[in-house]
Scaffold this motif. Structure first.
Motif, short mmCIF file in Angstrom:
data_model
loop_
_atom_site.label_atom_id
_atom_site.label_comp_id
_atom_site.label_asym_id
_atom_site.label_seq_id
_atom_site.Cartn_x
_atom_site.Cartn_y
_atom_site.Cartn_z
N UNK A 302 0.84 -1.20 0.00
CA UNK A 302 0.00 0.00 0.00
C UNK A 302 0.87 1.25 0.00
N UNK A 303 1.94 1.25 0.81
CA UNK A 303 2.85 2.39 0.86
C UNK A 303 3.52 2.61 -0.49
N UNK A 304 3.91 1.51 -1.16
CA UNK A 304 4.54 1.63 -2.47
C UNK A 304 3.60 2.30 -3.48
N UNK A 305 2.35 1.87 -3.49
CA UNK A 305 1.37 2.47 -4.41
C UNK A 305 1.12 3.93 -4.05
N UNK A 306 1.05 4.23 -2.75
CA UNK A 306 0.84 5.61 -2.31
C UNK A 306 2.01 6.49 -2.74
N UNK A 307 3.23 5.98 -2.63
CA UNK A 307 4.40 6.75 -3.06
C UNK A 307 4.34 7.02 -4.56
N UNK A 308 3.90 6.05 -5.33
CA UNK A 308 3.69 6.28 -6.76
C UNK A 308 2.64 7.37 -6.98
N UNK A 309 1.52 7.25 -6.26
CA UNK A 309 0.42 8.20 -6.43
C UNK A 309 0.82 9.61 -6.03
N UNK A 310 1.75 9.73 -5.08
CA UNK A 310 2.19 11.05 -4.63
C UNK A 310 2.97 11.81 -5.69
N UNK A 319 -2.44 10.24 6.65
CA UNK A 319 -3.30 9.23 6.02
C UNK A 319 -2.50 7.97 5.70
N UNK A 320 -1.29 8.16 5.18
CA UNK A 320 -0.43 7.02 4.87
C UNK A 320 -0.15 6.19 6.11
N UNK A 321 0.21 6.87 7.19
CA UNK A 321 0.52 6.17 8.44
C UNK A 321 -0.67 5.46 9.01
N UNK A 322 -1.84 6.12 9.03
CA UNK A 322 -3.04 5.51 9.58
C UNK A 322 -3.49 4.31 8.75
N UNK A 323 -3.34 4.40 7.44
CA UNK A 323 -3.75 3.29 6.57
C UNK A 323 -2.89 2.06 6.83
N UNK A 324 -1.55 2.27 6.91
CA UNK A 324 -0.66 1.15 7.19
C UNK A 324 -0.90 0.55 8.56
N UNK A 325 -1.05 1.43 9.57
CA UNK A 325 -1.32 0.94 10.92
C UNK A 325 -2.66 0.22 10.99
N UNK A 326 -3.63 0.70 10.20
CA UNK A 326 -4.94 0.04 10.17
C UNK A 326 -4.86 -1.37 9.62
N UNK A 327 -4.09 -1.56 8.55
CA UNK A 327 -3.92 -2.90 7.99
C UNK A 327 -3.27 -3.84 9.00
#
Length: 354
Positions: A302-310, A319-327
């Motif tokens: 998810x972080x890899x895709x988010x970095x691409x999207x950024x 949002x990135x941190x909460x999404x990863x912690x949520x998973x």
């Protein structure tokens, strides 16, 4: 309370870092309000780094399990020095030095005397950094799921199919290349060239680290006669930690343009990552929670895709941190449910007598 002993050094680093951050604020502004602002920014950066690094700690722990005790100790001592000073101080300076075509000392002077210009150069390098780091992390994440020997699956309907086709040579590289090209087509021509150039270097770096790590560890095994990771695994973890740090280092400039404040805040967070890693290894947490590692690797993807999207839109690091912690949280919850449903297979319980 027993777990608090793992965080002793992290607590000390927090106190020292916040005091130093407050002192920097007082020296820079000469007011209590300025000192308080610097203190607050250091604390927020530390929390941001911790939230972005849950998956980092879990992956570190998983890799450390395969390493000899001496290399575990070296990673947790030398490795943390590289993480704190290398990635949080030297790396941003190196990026600015290369991008601006200046020497390292000139980059330091720029950070101290012209922080706005320093931050602008760092921000303009974001596409290259995101493409490189995102590609490396994508390969790391896919490598966990494309594994023919993997027989424990969390998101069963996806992970079983990935494990089934893992025997096809180069399938991870193919998938990453397709993703790289797909994202590049959404960018303008100049940005796309920068993106593809950096992403290819990220892929080459991952493959080079894998090859070099295999050679180094094979040599060590031949000498020591043990099948455990050493220098190669250490190198892999250092590059992995760097890739995790890219997002936090760049995002930190949205809160402060002071290199030293950023280093303090992110350095405090890095100490907590080290503490979490030690706790996970010594307490055997990954073996007790069946799907925790799976959640971490899904968070990496998810972080890899988010970095691409950024490279196209700004996505707040919160949002990135909460999404990863949520998973990871959902994976932990799934693990607890599985333990309750299968108590006889819980490794935390003593084996039944024959």
């Amino acid at each position: 309370m027993a777990n608090c002993k793992y965080f002793t050094w992290a607590f000390l680093a927090t106190i020292l870092g916040l005091v130093l951050g407050t002192w920097l604020g007082w020296k820079a502004t000469g007011t209590l309000a300025g000192a308080g602002q610097f203190l607050f920014i250091c604390a927020v950066l530390a929390v941001l780094e911790i939230s972005l690094s849950f998956d980092n700690a879990i992956v570190n722990a998983a890799k450390l399990k395969t390493m000899t005790p001496i290399w575990q100790h070296r990673f947790l001592t030398w490795g943390i020095l590289i993480a704190v000073f290398g990635m949080r101080i030297v790396f941003p300076l190196a990026i600015v030095a290369v991008a601006a075509g200046i020497g390292p000392f000139a980059a330091i002077a720029l950070a101290v005397e012209q922080p706005h210009e320093y931050a602008r150069i760092m921000t303009e390098s974001h596409v290259s950094i995101a493409a490189f780091g995102g590609t490396f992390l994508m390969m790391v994440g896919l490598g966990f799921f494309f594994n023919v020997e993997k027989d424990v699956h969390w998101i069963h309907w996806i992970e079983t199919h990935l494990a089934r086709i893992a025997g096809i040579k180069g399938v991870e590289v193919f998938l990453v290349l397709v993703t790289m090209v797909a994202f590049s087509r959404l960018l303008d021509a100049e940005t796309a060239r920068t993106f593809l150039h950096s992403a290819i270097y990220g892929l080459i770096t991952f493959l080079a680290v894998e090859i070099l790590g295999s050679v180094l560890d094979a040599s060590q095994q031949a000498i020591e006669g043990v099948a455990k990771g050493g220098l190669g695994a250490f190198l892999y973890l250092e590059v992995l930690d760097a890739s995790f740090s890219f997002d936090g280092v760049i995002g930190a400039f949205a809160l402060s343009q002071n290199l030293f404040v950023i280093a303090i805040g992110l350095g405090i967070g890095a100490m907590y990552v080290r503490s979490m890693t030690i706790m996970l290894v010594e307490k055997g947490t990954l073996s007790h929670y069946r799907y925790l590692e799976h959640g971490a690797f899904w968070a990496i993807l998810a972080l890899a895709v988010i970095m691409y999207a950024q490279t196209m839109v700004h996505i707040p690091e919160v949002i990135t941190g909460l999404f990863g912690a949520g998973l990871i949280g959902v994976a932990l919850w799934s693990s607890i449910r599985w333990k309750k449903a299968n108590p006889e297979e819980d490794p935390a319980l003593p084996a039944a007598a024959d």
